[in-house]
Write an enzyme that holds these catalytic residues in place. Structure first.
Site, PDB file in Angstrom:
ATOM      1  N   CYS B 181      20.328 -25.407 -16.511  1.00 32.79           N
ATOM      2  CA  CYS B 181      20.699 -25.405 -17.344  1.00 32.79           C
ATOM      3  C   CYS B 181      22.211 -26.646 -17.173  1.00 32.79           C
ATOM      4  CB  CYS B 181      21.773 -23.825 -17.080  1.00 32.79           C
ATOM      5  SG  CYS B 181      19.991 -22.915 -16.311  1.00 32.79           S
ATOM      6  N   PRO B 184      27.781 -28.074 -19.919  1.00 39.52           N
ATOM      7  CA  PRO B 184      27.534 -29.801 -20.808  1.00 39.52           C
ATOM      8  C   PRO B 184      27.593 -31.334 -20.331  1.00 39.52           C
ATOM      9  CG  PRO B 184      29.505 -28.442 -20.354  1.00 39.52           C
ATOM     10  CD  PRO B 184      28.670 -27.492 -20.474  1.00 39.52           C
ATOM     11  N   LYS B 187      28.941 -30.859 -13.793  1.00 39.14           N
ATOM     12  CA  LYS B 187      27.687 -30.866 -12.923  1.00 39.14           C
ATOM     13  C   LYS B 187      26.610 -32.001 -12.886  1.00 39.14           C
ATOM     14  CE  LYS B 187      29.037 -26.378 -11.574  1.00 39.14           C
ATOM     15  NZ  LYS B 187      28.876 -25.860 -13.348  1.00 39.14           N
ATOM     16  N   ASP B 204      18.578 -28.431 -20.898  1.00 41.61           N
ATOM     17  CA  ASP B 204      19.744 -26.906 -20.869  1.00 41.61           C
ATOM     18  C   ASP B 204      18.821 -26.875 -22.532  1.00 41.61           C
ATOM     19  OD1 ASP B 204      22.426 -25.959 -21.424  1.00 41.61           O
ATOM     20  OD2 ASP B 204      21.395 -26.027 -22.788  1.00 41.61           O
ATOM     21  N   GLY B 238      13.978 -22.647 -19.418  1.00 42.99           N
ATOM     22  CA  GLY B 238      14.125 -23.180 -18.274  1.00 42.99           C
ATOM     23  C   GLY B 238      13.449 -21.715 -17.151  1.00 42.99           C
ATOM     24  N   CYS B 310      30.188 -18.762 -13.289  1.00 35.42           N
ATOM     25  CA  CYS B 310      31.336 -19.154 -13.336  1.00 35.42           C
ATOM     26  C   CYS B 310      31.937 -17.465 -13.793  1.00 35.42           C
ATOM     27  CB  CYS B 310      31.908 -20.312 -14.250  1.00 35.42           C
ATOM     28  SG  CYS B 310      31.159 -20.431 -15.640  1.00 35.42           S
TER      29      CYS B 310
END
Lengths: 337, 384
Positions: B181, B184, B187, B204, B238, B310
């Site tokens: 994933c 934006p 990572k 994504d 995914g 997050c």
């Protein structure tokens, strides 16, 4: 005149306090005639509600007639004598009003250039407004500029302050922290009073109370004062009565916002809803604003000094940036992704 | 924009067994004349007050005030630009490379008394990552990134805590890497910075977000590096990866869609706490489990997976990890072992504030002195 005076003295029947002062006066100066006449006039004036500061007493006029027949030196001596006489009159009046010897000396030395009569006039107005001698001394020592005010202005202002409810002893606190209440422009006081009455909708009594307890509001910009009230009323949900009771208006907007927003974001303060309710009870205002920062952090916020320090910086930046955004509020927003 | 979304929907519908496309916000802030009466940001805060006050107890107020205040950023240095000059410039601003400090000063004593050698634990962290932050309590901001030499940007501003899952994944040279994933793209960019990727698959679901990912890669990574690393960007589902590319990857990062706690408190647009997205929000843990399962299935036996979100929510974090491991054991007979990150956490304790009581994985909690996160991450090894 003198006979009358003696009669009155012998009588011991009139107002004890005043006559005891006169008795002290006469033993000191020995000039019975002048003193008594002046004081009698003064007492009459006070009881009829009039002010002081009119033309000097009868006596000196006798001296005025004579100078053209004297030499220059004698003239000079006579001038000095006249000033001394006036000064003594003033001193006796002051002692009569309740000032101690120490006070009198202090007052006379605050601004040596001041005409003694001017000094007396100003002081009389303050006494008439209900101030005691000690506070008058303190205030004048702190703010000698008051002695320079024209007496008419002083009278007008005193009358306005009475109208606002600031006579009868309420004036002391105001005078200590905000002596400008006598020197500032009438319309500036009116604009502050106007904001409190018309914009914030305080009652007349509440306005007096506010001026008495938080005289520093007189120094504020009217717009900012209104904003401060709105912050209390809408943002924090504090009612009029409590704004007055807690002296909310005396605290700076920065300090109030810092502490309030900190508590709000911590989840420890909530703006009451329409019914005035919150999920958890809000801390008392005095535990937010009146306490020291250390106590605020320990007792109310339950947070650390370093966190609060960082928070204050972040909040200051937020405020700065939001002011900047409001300034260019006209420009259209960019379309987002 | 509308056209792109339309195409995405059509592509999605081509594949048979999907859940319905989530309804996006009909109320467009840009076009609406009035604000919604009870904003989603407020609904989010209410939701957090209810759940997190219980979950975190006395810690919740300090987390709450941090979430509601401006977050702190890290500057991930772009190794494909003049990274030594950029590092020096950032040091001039009084920022420090927290990765370097953690790895080379974190260990109290080296094993064989040699102070020069990097401590043994360094093999566990992905290499070559340089990320600058300001000191604890310093609220300075980084200047926006600039285009440097070689036509790429000099650094990438991101929540420094986002780097931890990538560090924890522990890439080694020659690894085949999957970022399930990816958008934006912070990572993903960090994965490329390690220089370890033989292949990097970045995926994504959302085509528009995958587009953003492409832009990031183009701005930071020169073409030849992208070719060398065999970077492939896709926007597939995914959840299908187990079937699409099973048992292939050495390292898999599964940075799942979540309630994006900090973001949800500030941004009204497309906020997942809108009443119209309630169902979608409630289905999140299930979606997250499906994605983690797919990631594990795509890992070769002996490979490693890091799951990250997050969000502060126990339901989206430990619950998902534990549930997925159980699912894989029962349905697929695959054994997955959770790696203990205690030592890793200790390396970074000076920079970040960690929650002390996670059952599995680690959680960076926001604190005014170090306003990073929230970031949950858990490292797993596929044993069979």
């Amino acid at each position: 005149m003198a006979a009358l005076g003696r009669q009155v003295l012998d009588g011991h029947r009139l107002i004890p306090l005043t006559w005891s002062l006169i008795a002290r006066q006469t033993t000191r100066l020995g000039g019975q005639k002048r003193t008594t006449a002046f004081l009698l006039r003064k007492l009459t004036m006070v009881s009829s509600g009039g002010g002081l500061g009119e033309s000097p007493s009868v006596e000196p006029q006798k001296y005025v007639q004579e100078p053209e027949h004297r030499t220059g030196l004698t003239q000079c001596l006579l001038e000095k004598q006249r000033t001394a006489v006036e000064r003594e009159k003033v001193v006796s009046s002051l002692l009569d009003m309740g000032f101690s010897d120490v006070h009198v000396n202090e007052l006379l030395s605050i601004q040596p250039g001041t005409h003694p009569q001017q000094l007396l006039d100003i002081i009389s107005e303050l006494i008439l407004l209900g101030l005691n001698p000690e506070p008058v001394c303190v205030a004048l020592k702190k703010s000698p500029q008051l002695l320079k005010l024209p007496v008419m202005h002083m009278k007008k202002r005193s009358s306005y302050l009475r109208k606002l409810g600031l006579g009868e002893g309420k004036l002391k606190r105001v005078l200590y922290s905000c002596p400008e209440i006598f020197t500032m422009r009438q319309r500036d006081i009116e604009s502050i009073v106007g904001v409190l009455k018309e914009k914030c909708l305080f009652t007349v009594k509440q306005v007096t109370e506010i001026l008495h307890r938080c005289p520093c509001v007189l120094r504020e910009d009217p717009g900012e004062l209104e904003y401060k009230f709105q912050y209390a009323y809408f943002r924090m949900g504090i009612k009029h009565v409590d704004v007055v009771k807690t002296d909310f208006l005396q605290y700076s907007m920065t300090k109030t916002k810092e502490r309030h927003v900190f508590l709000e974001r911590l989840g420890r303060y909530q703006t009451p809803d329409k019914k005035g309710q919150t999920l958890v009870p809000n801390p008392l205002l005095r535990d937010i604003l009146r306490v020291s920062e250390a106590e605020f952090l320990a007792k109310t916020a339950c947070s650390s000094a370093e966190e609060f320090g960082v928070f204050k910086e972040l909040l200051a930046r937020e405020e700065e940036e939001s002011e900047g955004r409001m300034a260019d509020a006209g420009s259209p927003e960019e379309a987002g992704p | 924009m509308a056209a792109l979304v339309g195409r995405g929907v059509r592509d999605m519908l081509k594949r048979a067994d999907f859940m319905t496309v989530p309804r996006r916000q009909r109320h467009k802030k840009k076009w609406a004349a009035t604000e919604p009466k009870f904003p989603a940001t407020r609904l989010a805060l209410q939701n957090f007050d209810m759940t997190y006050s219980v979950q975190f107890g006395d810690l919740w107020p300090s987390i709450r005030v941090s979430l509601l205040s401006e977050q702190k950023y890290g500057a991930l240095v772009n190794n494909f630009a003049a990274w030594d000059r950029v590092s020096a410039e950032l040091e001039q601003l009084s920022a420090r490379d927290f990765v370097n400090e953690a790895i080379f000063h974190g260990e109290p004593e080296p094993k064989n008394g040699q102070t020069a050698a990097p401590p043994p634990a360094s093999w566990a962290c992905s290499p070559n990552l340089r990320c600058f932050t300001f000191a604890r309590g310093d609220v300075s901001r980084f200047p926006p990134a600039r285009l440097g030499s070689l036509g790429v940007m000099d650094y990438y501003l991101m929540d420094a805590a986002s780097l931890l899952p990538v560090l924890a994944l522990g890439l080694q040279p020659g690894d085949t890497v999957l970022d399930l994933c990816a958008a934006p793209g912070g990572k993903t960019l960090a994965l490329l910075q390690t220089g370890c990727c033989r292949n990097l698959a970045a995926n994504d679901l959302s085509t528009s977000r995958a587009g953003r990912l492409q832009k990031v890669l183009h701005s930071y990574v020169p073409q030849d590096v992208r070719d060398r690393n065999r970077v492939r960007v896709t926007s597939w589902d995914g959840r299908k990866w187990g079937e699409l590319e099973g048992d292939i990857y050495d390292r898999v990062l599964v940075d799942v869609p979540c309630t994006t706690d900090r973001h949800s408190l500030h941004e009204e647009e497309n906020n997942i706490f809108k009443r119209s997205r309630k169902k979608e929000r409630q289905m999140l843990p299930m979606l997250q489990m499906q994605l983690l399962a797919a990631g594990l299935l795509a890992t070769k036996p002996g490979g490693h997976v890091v799951y990250s979100t997050c969000s502060l929510s126990h339901l989206q974090n430990e619950y998902v990890v534990q549930g997925t491991i159980e699912l894989l054991a029962n349905q697929y007979d695959i054994k997955v072992h959770v790696e203990d990150l205690t030592h890793f956490r200790k390396l970074f304790m000076d920079t970040f504030s960690f929650f002390p009581s996670c059952q599995v994985g680690e959680l960076v909690i926001p604190n005014l002195m170090a306003n990073f996160g929230p970031m949950y991450f858990c490292k797993m090894c596929r044993m069979t």
